[in-house]
Scaffold this motif. Sequence first.
Motif, PDB file in Angstrom:
ATOM      1  N   UNK A   1       0.918  -1.186   0.083  1.00  0.00           N
ATOM      2  CA  UNK A   1      -0.066   0.298  -0.131  1.00  0.00           C
ATOM      3  C   UNK A   1       0.856   1.505   0.038  1.00  0.00           C
ATOM      4  N   UNK A   2       0.898   1.811  -0.623  1.00  0.00           N
ATOM      5  CA  UNK A   2       1.818   3.250  -1.278  1.00  0.00           C
ATOM      6  C   UNK A   2       2.945   2.891  -0.450  1.00  0.00           C
ATOM      7  N   UNK A   3       3.993   1.716  -1.630  1.00  0.00           N
ATOM      8  CA  UNK A   3       4.997   1.262  -1.338  1.00  0.00           C
ATOM      9  C   UNK A   3       5.402   0.636   0.431  1.00  0.00           C
ATOM     10  N   UNK A   4       4.528   0.637   1.160  1.00  0.00           N
ATOM     11  CA  UNK A   4       4.430  -0.337   2.522  1.00  0.00           C
ATOM     12  C   UNK A   4       3.819  -1.565   1.995  1.00  0.00           C
ATOM     13  N   UNK A   5       4.644  -2.484   2.685  1.00  0.00           N
ATOM     14  CA  UNK A   5       4.240  -4.270   3.010  1.00  0.00           C
ATOM     15  C   UNK A   5       3.946  -4.196   3.269  1.00  0.00           C
ATOM     16  N   UNK A   6       2.493  -5.503   2.740  1.00  0.00           N
ATOM     17  CA  UNK A   6       1.162  -5.404   3.345  1.00  0.00           C
ATOM     18  C   UNK A   6       1.005  -6.781   3.792  1.00  0.00           C
TER      19      UNK A   6
ATOM     20  N   UNK B   1      -7.327  -1.564   6.196  1.00  0.00           N
ATOM     21  CA  UNK B   1      -5.819  -2.293   6.689  1.00  0.00           C
ATOM     22  C   UNK B   1      -4.930  -0.826   6.915  1.00  0.00           C
ATOM     23  N   UNK B   2      -4.660  -1.527   8.098  1.00  0.00           N
ATOM     24  CA  UNK B   2      -3.121  -0.143   8.251  1.00  0.00           C
ATOM     25  C   UNK B   2      -2.018  -0.453   8.362  1.00  0.00           C
ATOM     26  N   UNK B   3      -1.406   0.544   8.154  1.00  0.00           N
ATOM     27  CA  UNK B   3       0.361   0.538   7.887  1.00  0.00           C
ATOM     28  C   UNK B   3       0.755   1.412   7.554  1.00  0.00           C
ATOM     29  N   UNK B   4       1.754   1.796   8.677  1.00  0.00           N
ATOM     30  CA  UNK B   4       2.646   2.901   8.918  1.00  0.00           C
ATOM     31  C   UNK B   4       1.839   4.170   7.796  1.00  0.00           C
TER      32      UNK B   4
ATOM     33  N   UNK C   1      -5.832 -15.432  -1.807  1.00  0.00           N
ATOM     34  CA  UNK C   1      -6.225 -15.042   0.137  1.00  0.00           C
ATOM     35  C   UNK C   1      -4.866 -15.167   0.789  1.00  0.00           C
ATOM     36  N   UNK C   2      -4.414 -15.116   1.517  1.00  0.00           N
ATOM     37  CA  UNK C   2      -3.044 -14.568   2.159  1.00  0.00           C
ATOM     38  C   UNK C   2      -3.651 -15.433   3.377  1.00  0.00           C
ATOM     39  N   UNK C   3      -2.699 -16.081   3.822  1.00  0.00           N
ATOM     40  CA  UNK C   3      -2.849 -17.040   5.642  1.00  0.00           C
ATOM     41  C   UNK C   3      -2.168 -15.129   6.338  1.00  0.00           C
ATOM     42  N   UNK C   4      -3.236 -15.095   7.803  1.00  0.00           N
ATOM     43  CA  UNK C   4      -3.086 -14.013   8.406  1.00  0.00           C
ATOM     44  C   UNK C   4      -1.590 -14.154   9.228  1.00  0.00           C
ATOM     45  N   UNK C   5      -0.933 -15.637   8.915  1.00  0.00           N
ATOM     46  CA  UNK C   5       0.112 -15.331   9.637  1.00  0.00           C
ATOM     47  C   UNK C   5       1.286 -14.548   8.425  1.00  0.00           C
ATOM     48  N   UNK C   6       1.090 -14.326   7.863  1.00  0.00           N
ATOM     49  CA  UNK C   6       1.532 -13.640   6.689  1.00  0.00           C
ATOM     50  C   UNK C   6       1.770 -12.284   6.524  1.00  0.00           C
ATOM     51  N   UNK C   7       0.518 -11.538   7.428  1.00  0.00           N
ATOM     52  CA  UNK C   7       0.592 -10.291   7.071  1.00  0.00           C
ATOM     53  C   UNK C   7       1.047  -9.350   8.046  1.00  0.00           C
ATOM     54  N   UNK C   8       0.862  -8.152   7.399  1.00  0.00           N
ATOM     55  CA  UNK C   8       2.224  -7.431   8.163  1.00  0.00           C
ATOM     56  C   UNK C   8       1.010  -5.953   8.768  1.00  0.00           C
ATOM     57  N   UNK C   9       0.101  -6.142   8.756  1.00  0.00           N
ATOM     58  CA  UNK C   9      -0.369  -4.580   8.606  1.00  0.00           C
ATOM     59  C   UNK C   9      -1.150  -5.063   9.480  1.00  0.00           C
TER      60      UNK C   9
END
Length: 248
Positions: free
Chosen positions: A22-27, A76-79, A46-54
């Motif tokens: 998301x705008x250069x932030x790794x989600x 989704x919140x990141x940076x 679909x992405x495993x929840x354990x691999x989500x950084x946001x």
Amino acid sequence: MADTIRGRVKVEQGQKRVRLYLQNKLVADTLRPLLVWEVPYYPTYYVPATDVLADLKPTGEAEHSPSRGDAQVHDVLIGGLTAAGKARTVPESPLEELRDAVRFDFDAFDWFEEDEPVYTHPRDPYSRIDVLASSRHFRAELDGVVLADSPNSMILFETGLPPRYYVPITALNQEVLRPSETVTHCPYKGAATYWSVQVGDQLSKDLIWIYRTPFAEVQKIGGLAAVYNEKVDIYLDGVLQERPKKRY
């Protein structure tokens, strides 16, 4: 993981590294993406929840799917950035593989398969594209007006879609072309730009497209133009072809 099919939904373990930003932030960054065919024509990730950084913040909204179960909608919140309502989880899905996974809206993020960007939706591992040179004479008409006429073409055959006939720009009727600002992206071919067509008082928007710098796999259509089969009359060696119906 074996394939799972329930109703019209198919779930399969993907083999590619998948990242989204998301705008250069790794989600999220995963080596275990799930390919989920929510519609028959192409999959989504679909992405495993354990691999989500946001951070995922529930909105309190819910969406119901008869096959996938009730989805909880998340921001989704990141940076310091927020993608409002752009993620969903289905913790009580009848499809067990989806219960601990997150579905991100594809258009809201920048996606990568390995180190290459992917647009619109994930590439379907069961889709194939062949581009073949053809000496069949090609002509396209709209309301009796010739749009394109060429003694040969490159025919692009793509799984599940009608053949597309690509011809040189010089084979187009320049008098009816009108520039368009539309740009679309294909996960297999790249970015396409368009022309609209003016026939009499009728403007048909985005009827002809071109991939000027397509992906390496389909370089043979680079700089060639195609006309929507579904919207015009196409003749091959003088024989009118049946118009295909839109798939989706």
